[in-house]
Scaffold this active site. Structure first.
Site, PDB file in Angstrom:
ATOM      1  CB  SER A  91      78.511  39.499  66.937  1.00  0.00           C
ATOM      2  OG  SER A  91      79.676  39.664  66.161  1.00  0.00           O
ATOM      3  CG  HIS A 128      79.555  35.116  64.904  1.00  0.00           C
ATOM      4  ND1 HIS A 128      78.733  35.286  63.810  1.00  0.00           N
ATOM      5  CD2 HIS A 128      79.831  36.357  65.368  1.00  0.00           C
ATOM      6  CE1 HIS A 128      78.534  36.577  63.619  1.00  0.00           C
ATOM      7  NE2 HIS A 128      79.188  37.241  64.546  1.00  0.00           N
TER       8      HIS A 128
END
Length: 288
Positions: A209, A266
């Site tokens: 991610s 992230h």
């Protein structure tokens, strides 16, 4: 049938992407150089009008473009193979990710995970005791800086990340090549893992991610500076991903019992992706 002039452009204009699109669509053409300009010719005025319209829409070409009346390939399997051949690096990263998911039992096999995690660790009862990162790096285990991107915890975690990497990775590979995608993937993994480590301290984390937010930021900023069809994302995708990032930062996902979220990864990946998109987009804009 006589040849008709379609476009007359300076020699500095890069027509390679558009020519590749014409070749994929089996459009007959030729390019000549006249008086310091490049001239594109096609047989017949009707085809010339169609090609002019196509160039107005896709001056750099579009690997995903298909004419409305274009006859589909007879075998859908062939179409998938074509996509895999055009996205070899993207497919290779996903294949490696699936192999690691199988070896680690999607996060259950800690004996294998400890060789790929950001820090080595030992298990004593219900606790993990992490080896200092400097000690692992001194032992030559530099792969730990990037390999956490291959670790996934659960089938949903793997499926969502794999789908997004396929969607974003092949866009970058088609526009900037496999080596650039590899460099971005490893770079975003390094940055996102490092930010997550400094944000949370010794902990077990993994997944693509952070890399995905990097690829997303790269495409988004690059497209704004130097518009190109490959990086044109569907409307609302960037807004949706930013909203999801804010929801994760709020702690709601963890509070609902879905596990800890690597928010540092992230954010680190997104910032790094925007930076590379800014640099790449600026260079592409100057070349035009």
């Amino acid at each position: 049938m006589s040849a008709v002039e379609v476009l007359r452009l300076p020699l500095t204009v890069d027509l390679s992407g558009f020519i590749a699109l014409l070749q994929r669509l089996d459009v007959p053409y030729r390019v000549s150089e006249e008086s310091g300009e490049q001239v594109l010719w096609v047989p017949g005025p009707q085809l010339a009008d169609q090609v002019r319209g196509l160039y107005q829409r896709f001056p750099e070409g579009d690997p995903h473009f298909q004419l409305a009346d274009e006859t589909p390939r007879p075998s859908p399997r062939g179409s998938v193979l074509d996509q895999l051949k055009a996205s070899r690096l993207t497919a290779l990263v996903l294949l490696l990710t699936l192999a690691v998911a199988a070896l680690t039992g999607l996060g259950d096999n800690f004996a294998t995970i400890r060789w790929l995690s950001f820090q080595d660790f030992q298990i004593e009862g219900e606790y993990l005791y992490f080896t200092p990162l400097a000690e692992s790096l001194a032992a030559g285990q530099w792969w730990r800086l990037v390999t956490p991107m291959l670790i996934h915890f659960g089938i949903l975690h793997l499926a969502m990340n794999a789908l997004w990497y396929w969607e974003l990775g092949r866009r970058i590979e088609s526009r900037q090549g496999g080596l650039m995608l590899l460099a971005l993937t490893l770079g975003f993994s390094l940055v996102s893992n490092g930010v997550q480590y400094f944000n949370s301290g010794p902990s077990l984390f993994g997944g693509l991610s952070g890399v995905l937010y990097g690829l997303l930021g790269h495409c988004w900023v690059f497209q704004r500076l130097a518009p190109c069809p490959a990086y044109r994302l569907p409307p609302g995708v960037m807004a949706m991903m930013l909203i999801w990032l804010l929801v994760c930062l709020s702690g709601l996902i963890t509070a609902l019992g879905f596990g800890a979220i690597a928010n540092g990864a992230h954010i680190g990946g997104l910032v790094a992706g925007c930076a590379t998109g800014l640099l790449g987009g600026a260079i592409a804009k100057m070349r035009r």
